[in-house]
Structure formats: C-alpha cells, structure tokens
Design a protein around this motif. Structure first.
Motif, PDB file in Angstrom:
ATOM      1  N   UNK A 348       0.672  -1.225   0.055  1.00  0.00           N
ATOM      2  CA  UNK A 348      -0.009  -0.004  -0.089  1.00  0.00           C
ATOM      3  C   UNK A 348       0.859   1.337  -0.038  1.00  0.00           C
ATOM      4  N   UNK A 349       1.947   1.303   0.686  1.00  0.00           N
ATOM      5  CA  UNK A 349       2.792   2.551   0.966  1.00  0.00           C
ATOM      6  C   UNK A 349       3.926   2.583   0.050  1.00  0.00           C
ATOM      7  N   UNK A 350       4.725   1.633  -0.087  1.00  0.00           N
ATOM      8  CA  UNK A 350       6.333   1.610  -0.597  1.00  0.00           C
ATOM      9  C   UNK A 350       5.971   2.215  -2.259  1.00  0.00           C
ATOM     10  N   UNK A 351       5.267   1.305  -2.953  1.00  0.00           N
ATOM     11  CA  UNK A 351       4.849   1.722  -4.389  1.00  0.00           C
ATOM     12  C   UNK A 351       4.428   3.096  -4.634  1.00  0.00           C
ATOM     13  N   UNK A 352       3.651   3.453  -3.783  1.00  0.00           N
ATOM     14  CA  UNK A 352       3.148   4.739  -3.817  1.00  0.00           C
ATOM     15  C   UNK A 352       3.953   5.936  -3.575  1.00  0.00           C
ATOM     16  N   UNK A 353       4.883   5.725  -2.754  1.00  0.00           N
ATOM     17  CA  UNK A 353       6.048   6.638  -2.560  1.00  0.00           C
ATOM     18  C   UNK A 353       6.762   6.940  -3.811  1.00  0.00           C
ATOM     19  N   UNK A 354       7.273   5.684  -4.223  1.00  0.00           N
ATOM     20  CA  UNK A 354       8.108   5.739  -5.344  1.00  0.00           C
ATOM     21  C   UNK A 354       7.296   6.449  -6.604  1.00  0.00           C
ATOM     22  N   UNK A 355       5.902   6.128  -6.783  1.00  0.00           N
ATOM     23  CA  UNK A 355       5.148   6.958  -7.943  1.00  0.00           C
ATOM     24  C   UNK A 355       5.244   8.572  -7.489  1.00  0.00           C
ATOM     25  N   UNK A 356       5.238   8.926  -6.445  1.00  0.00           N
ATOM     26  CA  UNK A 356       5.134  10.177  -6.011  1.00  0.00           C
ATOM     27  C   UNK A 356       6.298  10.994  -6.684  1.00  0.00           C
ATOM     28  N   UNK A 357       7.471  10.287  -6.388  1.00  0.00           N
ATOM     29  CA  UNK A 357       8.761  10.603  -6.743  1.00  0.00           C
ATOM     30  C   UNK A 357       8.842  10.937  -8.465  1.00  0.00           C
TER      31      UNK A 357
END
Length: 396
Positions: A348-357
């Motif tokens: 839920x969290x890790x790929x989303x942060x990568x997407x934000x960058x």
C-alpha cells in the motif's frame, strides 16, 4: 454493578459492531484523500509530499501491527479496541486543528498506529464469533470503509461548510458511539500470559500456513499496491484528465471500493483458488484498460479500469484470507492476520511513494500512471504463476 457489566451484546450484534469499527477506521484513513488538493493549494506542497503524507500512515500501521498485532491474543480483544478507538479519535482531532504539513504527518502517524492496533484485534474478534461470516466481514469491510470515507469527505467538502474539518468531526461522533458498543460487547477470547513478550516485533508463522502464505503474498502485495496508487494519486489523475468537481474525484476510491465489495459478496461461497484467480485476471484487465484510457484521456474508460481493478482487489484479498485463515488456530488468529496486513500495507505504501517521486522527477502523472499499471500487471502475473504452481503441486 455497572450497565456494561449487566448488559452484553448478542453475537450477531457484536459482529456487526466489529465490522462497523473496521469500516470506520478505513473510512478515517480515506477521508483525507479528497482533501489533499485543498491542502496542496493552501500549503503549497508537491505530489511527493502528498505521497509521503499518505505513506506515513502505512509505515505507522506496519510498526503498530508488528508491535501490537498479537497483543489482543493475550489481553483480550476489547481492551485493545478501546485504546485503538481513543487513539484514532486523537488523530482526528489533530486533523481538525491541522495548519500545515507537519500536522498532517502527525495526524497520519497517530492514525496509522491506531489502525494497526485495531486491525488484528477486530479481525480476529470477528473470526472468534463466526469464522465464515467473520472472514466475509474482514474481506468486505476495507472496501466499504475506504469507499464511504472518500465519498463522504468529497460530498461534505462540496456541499457543506468547514471542508477541512467537518468530515473528521462526523467520524469522531461515530467512533464515540462505537466505543460504547465495545464496552457492552462480550470478550471473545480468553486472555493468556505473555502480553509483554508479545510486544516484541517478530515474524512468526505456524508451520501449517507457511506454504499457503508464500502463495498469497504476491497477490496481497499487488492488489494493495493498486489501492495505494488510486488512494494517493487517483483523484489528481482524474482532475488531470478533465476539469471536474471534487465529488467526481472522490468517486475514484468509491468506485474502486464498491466493485471490490460487490466482488466479495458475489464470490463469498466460491472456492478460495477460484476467487484468487478471478481477482488476478480482473486486476490485469483493469490495468490494461487503465493504461489505454490514460493514453486516450478517456475518463469513462478510466472508471471502467477502476471498476475492474476493484474486482481484482476484492477477489485477491478475499481469496487470500479464505486460503489462510481456516488453517489457523484461534489463539494464532490475531498474529497471522496482522502479518498478512503487514504485507498489505507494504504494498500500500512503498510503491506509492516511488510513484510520487516519478510524478515530480520522471515524466509527470499520466506517464507514471502508465508505468505503475504495467508494474501491477507484472506483479499480478507473478501471483498468477504462484497460484497455478501451488495448484499443480497440490493435485500432484
């Protein structure tokens, strides 16, 4: 003798109460999603900050699950739920008073700690009362909570005053009512020694479920990675495709969650393997439609892909629980369920942060949506391979 000591809720009412608590916690986690655009305009932060605020919640849930995930097996479900509700109310008060990004981060951190503590306890308590209906409720409540929280927030923002505060006040009132219900609910497990030792984070699985857990981990990761993306960046993606109201943007999580919940209901009596395979296929189809729709700037197509993704989420999540939880003993339910949620919230969290960058530094939102969809498709194919391989091994 107190009223709580004289009155005890019957099992069916307790089950409904517990499901409603899980819905409320997930609704609270989704409520800020339609507000991120308002926060961003007021406090001038980038999509990276949005995903970081979003991911702080997931990290806090992880830490809480690893620390408190087994506690209710030792001290009882009710004490853990009572404290978790109190902490969740505290997080909503911080949201009401928020005046900048640090306050948002603090609120999400506290909210995640509460959700992590409650998730294992409430899920295990529902299984204590009724394994079949408890598994169904564990599968359907996340979708109902996420969808209702996002849509309620969007509607209140659009049509009522105090857009950044009212939804949190409504949730506080709901949680206070549920706290009274917890006081009246009978304990569903016999407390046992070892509470302090249970607070030491550890990853331990009963031998009977180690193989099945390895099979469902890629499924859980893929479907929750998709939920994280739509939760953090879905509304912004819809606004980039067309100039629309915040209510339409709030429909992103609602549609995703609605179709996930419908899938859970339709497939509730279906074999676990069939449910998982249905979820994986729907997930792949949904992501293909999403990629094509973003490229064509088609909002209707995007929502079709969203609906298929929701079916994938509901099927993948429910099928995973149906595969694992019937193999677990009563005193292991909270710890095993918490460990499964650890996998969920990493996805839920890790790929989303990568997407934000990637949105900020590598091509913008539409390109990131395409790349994210392709990554989810690859994860789903890995999951499909694992399920098929496990099926062949079982039949051989």
């Amino acid at each position: 003798m107190s009223i709580a000591g004289r009155v005890r809720l019957p099992p069916t009412v307790s089950l409904v109460l517990l499901a409603s608590i899980l819905v409320s916690f997930l609704a609270a986690s989704a409520a800020p999603t339609p507000l991120y655009g308002i926060y961003q305009e007021r406090w001038h932060f980038s999509p990276v900050t949005t995903t970081l605020v979003f991911a702080v919640y997931a990290l806090a849930v992880l830490a809480s699950l690893l620390t408190f995930g087994r506690l209710s097996d030792h001290v009882g479900r009710r004490p853990v739920l009572a404290v978790a509700i109190a902490v969740q109310i505290l997080s909503l008060v911080v949201f009401v008073l928020a005046n900048g990004v640090p306050a948002l981060l603090t609120a999400r951190l506290v909210q995640g700690l509460a959700a992590g503590a409650a998730t294992g306890a409430v899920g295990a308590a529902m299984l204590d009362i009724d394994r079949a209906r408890g598994t169904l409720a564990n599968s359907i409540a996340p979708g109902l909570g996420t969808g209702s929280g996002a849509l309620l927030s969007a509607l209140l923002i659009r049509y009522l005053p105090a857009p950044t505060r009212l939804v949190y006040v409504v949730l506080i009132v709901v949680l206070l009512i549920q706290a009274v219900g917890v006081a009246l609910m009978p304990e569903t497990v016999t407390p046992m020694a070892g509470a302090r030792q249970s607070l030491r984070p550890e990853v331990r699985l009963p031998r009977s479920v180690r193989g099945p857990v390895l099979v469902v981990v890629p499924v859980l990761f893929a479907v929750w990675a998709l939920a994280g993306f739509f939760g953090a960046l879905g509304p912004a993606l819809v606004r980039s495709l067309m100039d629309t109201s915040i209510v339409v943007a709030g429909l992103v999580l609602f549609v995703f969650a609605l179709f996930g919940s419908v899938a859970v209901l339709v497939l509730r009596n279906t074999a676990a393997r069939t449910v998982i395979l249905t979820g994986i296929v729907a997930l792949i189809l949904g992501m293909v439609v999403t990629v094509v729709s973003v490229m064509a700037q088609s909002v209707p197509g995007f929502f079709v892909g969203l609906a298929l993704g929701g079916v994938g989420f509901g099927g993948g999540f429910q099928g995973s629980l149906k595969t694992i939880m019937p193999l677990v003993e009563a005193h292991e339910r909270a710890s095993v369920l918490s460990l499964l949620y650890v996998v969920c919230y990493v996805g839920f969290g890790l790929p989303t942060v990568i997407a934000g960058f990637l949105v900020v530094y590598a091509g913008g939102l539409p390109q990131t949506a395409d790349e994210y969809s392709v990554a989810v498709i690859l994860l789903a194919l890995v999951a499909l391979f694992g399920v098929r391989r496990a099926t062949r091994a079982a039949s051989g």
